[in-house]
Design a protein around this motif. Structure first.
Motif, mmCIF file in Angstrom:
data_model
loop_
_atom_site.group_PDB
_atom_site.id
_atom_site.type_symbol
_atom_site.label_atom_id
_atom_site.label_comp_id
_atom_site.label_asym_id
_atom_site.label_seq_id
_atom_site.Cartn_x
_atom_site.Cartn_y
_atom_site.Cartn_z
ATOM 1 N N THR A 27 -123.452 -133.882 121.367
ATOM 2 C CA THR A 27 -124.248 -133.272 119.915
ATOM 3 C C THR A 27 -125.036 -132.137 120.249
ATOM 4 O OG1 THR A 27 -125.844 -134.815 120.564
ATOM 5 C CG2 THR A 27 -123.971 -135.492 118.976
ATOM 6 N N GLU A 28 -124.935 -131.137 119.403
ATOM 7 C CA GLU A 28 -125.804 -129.930 119.246
ATOM 8 C C GLU A 28 -126.628 -129.597 118.184
ATOM 9 O OE1 GLU A 28 -126.650 -128.202 122.059
ATOM 10 O OE2 GLU A 28 -125.354 -128.737 123.654
ATOM 11 N N VAL A 29 -127.897 -128.917 118.061
ATOM 12 C CA VAL A 29 -128.279 -128.426 117.110
ATOM 13 C C VAL A 29 -127.889 -126.878 117.009
ATOM 14 C CG1 VAL A 29 -130.803 -127.862 115.884
ATOM 15 C CG2 VAL A 29 -130.306 -130.309 117.097
ATOM 16 N N VAL A 30 -127.710 -126.509 115.875
ATOM 17 C CA VAL A 30 -127.496 -125.360 115.406
ATOM 18 C C VAL A 30 -128.248 -124.859 114.166
ATOM 19 C CG1 VAL A 30 -125.669 -123.505 114.773
ATOM 20 C CG2 VAL A 30 -125.094 -125.299 116.493
ATOM 21 N N LEU A 31 -129.235 -124.146 114.329
ATOM 22 C CA LEU A 31 -130.036 -123.742 113.219
ATOM 23 C C LEU A 31 -129.383 -122.877 112.148
ATOM 24 C CD1 LEU A 31 -133.585 -122.799 114.985
ATOM 25 C CD2 LEU A 31 -132.732 -125.139 114.213
ATOM 26 N N PHE A 32 -129.277 -123.316 110.947
ATOM 27 C CA PHE A 32 -128.611 -122.747 109.978
ATOM 28 C C PHE A 32 -129.466 -121.559 109.615
ATOM 29 C CE2 PHE A 32 -127.887 -121.742 105.419
ATOM 30 C CZ PHE A 32 -126.520 -121.353 105.584
ATOM 31 N N GLY A 33 -128.953 -120.316 109.406
ATOM 32 C CA GLY A 33 -129.626 -118.952 108.880
ATOM 33 C C GLY A 33 -128.873 -118.267 107.900
ATOM 34 N N ARG B 198 -140.111 -114.556 112.694
ATOM 35 C CA ARG B 198 -139.067 -115.744 113.219
ATOM 36 C C ARG B 198 -137.681 -115.467 112.904
ATOM 37 N NH1 ARG B 198 -138.464 -120.043 116.884
ATOM 38 N NH2 ARG B 198 -137.589 -121.805 115.949
ATOM 39 N N MET B 199 -137.316 -115.091 111.438
ATOM 40 C CA MET B 199 -136.336 -114.784 110.891
ATOM 41 C C MET B 199 -135.549 -113.726 111.658
ATOM 42 S SD MET B 199 -136.139 -115.972 106.911
ATOM 43 C CE MET B 199 -134.367 -115.906 106.899
ATOM 44 N N LYS B 200 -136.076 -112.603 111.980
ATOM 45 C CA LYS B 200 -135.686 -111.404 112.628
ATOM 46 C C LYS B 200 -135.027 -111.989 114.138
ATOM 47 C CE LYS B 200 -138.892 -108.092 110.442
ATOM 48 N NZ LYS B 200 -140.122 -107.206 110.807
ATOM 49 N N THR B 201 -135.452 -112.621 114.521
ATOM 50 C CA THR B 201 -134.931 -113.137 116.023
ATOM 51 C C THR B 201 -134.250 -114.305 116.108
ATOM 52 O OG1 THR B 201 -137.410 -113.910 116.555
ATOM 53 C CG2 THR B 201 -136.751 -111.640 116.811
ATOM 54 N N VAL B 202 -134.675 -115.473 115.342
ATOM 55 C CA VAL B 202 -134.330 -116.695 115.728
ATOM 56 C C VAL B 202 -133.305 -117.427 114.516
ATOM 57 C CG1 VAL B 202 -134.984 -119.023 116.410
ATOM 58 C CG2 VAL B 202 -136.084 -117.106 117.225
ATOM 59 N N VAL B 203 -133.810 -117.401 113.304
ATOM 60 C CA VAL B 203 -133.319 -117.842 112.181
ATOM 61 C C VAL B 203 -132.558 -117.112 111.355
ATOM 62 C CG1 VAL B 203 -133.662 -119.619 110.185
ATOM 63 C CG2 VAL B 203 -135.038 -119.757 112.465
ATOM 64 N N ASN B 204 -131.455 -116.778 111.225
ATOM 65 C CA ASN B 204 -130.641 -115.817 110.397
ATOM 66 C C ASN B 204 -129.160 -116.021 110.591
ATOM 67 O OD1 ASN B 204 -129.672 -113.798 112.408
ATOM 68 N ND2 ASN B 204 -131.884 -113.347 112.864
ATOM 69 N N SER B 205 -128.210 -115.561 109.897
ATOM 70 C CA SER B 205 -126.879 -115.740 110.062
ATOM 71 C C SER B 205 -126.153 -115.176 111.178
ATOM 72 C CB SER B 205 -126.351 -115.388 108.556
ATOM 73 O OG SER B 205 -126.521 -114.009 108.496
ATOM 74 N N VAL C 69 -127.379 -114.745 114.075
ATOM 75 C CA VAL C 69 -127.759 -115.952 115.276
ATOM 76 C C VAL C 69 -126.989 -117.058 115.241
ATOM 77 C CG1 VAL C 69 -129.498 -117.281 116.594
ATOM 78 C CG2 VAL C 69 -130.005 -114.928 115.696
ATOM 79 N N TYR C 70 -126.916 -117.572 113.961
ATOM 80 C CA TYR C 70 -126.100 -118.639 113.482
ATOM 81 C C TYR C 70 -124.595 -118.492 113.892
ATOM 82 C CZ TYR C 70 -124.109 -122.278 110.415
ATOM 83 O OH TYR C 70 -123.064 -123.113 109.842
#
Length: 364
Positions: free
Chosen positions: A171-177, A340-347, A349-350
């Protein structure tokens, strides 16, 4: 020997087919911050990655009735996945977006002969809704998902429970962006006695009652954009709170321009409910107050989002008054969230995370 490109097939729900979605998006019919193809999986495409997405079959009424009957019986849309079986079977790996497509794809592969692709099976509501499933559905779902090569989740809360449910699966976490290509600024006006609160969402875990209760205690107005019956029920008889309908992106943008703060009120959940609205509000340049549930802190720290405890109208009132009273605080919150969205949480990166996991599974 030069390795061939990785062939990825993305199986999405009926209504999210590549041609149908792109046509709606081109005509401006998809409301909110969205992608030209649903969820931005196309961003993973490159010289060594080929992305193909499921399509929606134009169906006469009898075919639609059969599909709906099967979906009601199984709890997932097997017929739609079966119609896309050729794309599924020829891929190196299949990506899904929710457990409905994961289960349907797993069943298609179970009924297929010969070479089979790997399955990266994503779930959203599976764990939250598990207690409502009957014993036969639970047995079927366990059987099918244990056929997947990897189970992914948008929230660490979801993943923690799922790891106990499926101990033999990785199982893995994939942050939705979401699409973060365009970031807007917003004027942080001085708020005297007319704070403007905007709240959005249709998810079953929105806590409209607590929001409306807090709205009664502030000097200002609460506007809710939602198709959920619970939202309309919550504002009945409430002063200063209303449900607003938007028909297009221009009307949605006008509501964001009107607002001072976006509030995301939530019931306890495990699937990061509200993460899309938090991101959209951030891109619009608005500060966000959200209920501290569902793993949202994995997306944004408390310097970016003001968190409150679930079901506490008093604490929510204090948070609204605190954020409304300080334009500089609002500006800092937005700046931190946008960074945060510019580097970690965006589509992007997703999508890239899906490629990374797929290469691991395929040994590339």
């Amino acid at each position: 020997m030069i390795e061939s490109a990785m062939q990825v097939f993305v199986q999405l729900s009926y209504g999210y087919g590549a041609r149908v979605w792109h046509d709606l998006w081109t005509r401006g019919k998809v409301i909110g911050v969205n992608e030209k193809y649903a969820y931005g999986y196309y961003r993973a495409a490159g010289p060594d990655v080929v992305i193909e997405q499921s399509e929606d079959l134009v169906e006469p009424l009898p075919s639609k009735a059969v599909r709906y009957a099967m979906r009601l019986l199984l709890g997932f849309d097997f017929v739609h996945a079966w119609r896309n079986r050729h794309g599924i079977r020829k891929a190196d790996i299949v990506w899904t977006h929710t457990e409905a497509q994961s289960l349907a794809t797993a069943m298609v592969l179970l009924l297929s002969r010969g070479r089979k692709p790997r399955l990266l099976a994503q779930s959203v509501w599976l764990v939250d809704r598990w207690p409502r499933r009957n014993s036969l559905q639970k047995a079927l779902y366990r059987f099918l998902l244990n056929k997947a090569d990897l189970l992914t989740f948008h929230s660490p809360d979801n993943r923690t429970v799922a790891a106990r449910m499926f101990p033999s699966r990785r199982t893995e976490v994939v942050l939705f962006g979401i699409n973060a290509d365009t970031v807007r600024s917003h004027p942080f006006r001085e708020v005297a006695r007319d704070v403007r609160i905007l709240s959005l969402g249709n998810d079953e875990h929105r806590d409209w009652k607590t929001l409306v209760a807090a709205g009664r205690r502030i000097h200002g107005e609460v506007r809710i954009i939602s198709r959920a019956k619970a939202a309309n029920d919550a504002v009945v008889g409430a002063t200063g709170a209303s449900v607003v309908t938007v028909q297009n992106n221009e009307e949605l943008l006008a509501q964001y321009h009107w607002a001072d703060i976006v509030v995301v009120p939530l019931l306890p959940n495990l699937h990061a409910s509200g993460c899309t609205v938090v991101q959209e509000a951030t891109l619009m340049g608005l500060p966000v107050i959200a209920t501290d549930v569902g793993g949202l802190r994995e997306y944004f720290e408390e310097t970016a989002v003001r968190y409150v405890q679930p079901g506490d109208a008093h604490e929510l009132t204090l948070a609204i008054n605190e954020v409304a009273a300080d334009p500089s605080l609002r500006a800092r919150m937005v700046s931190n969230a946008q960074a945060r969205m510019k580097t970690v949480v965006n589509s992007q990166v997703y999508a890239d995370r899906h490629v990374e996991l797929s290469r691991e599974l395929l040994g590339r």
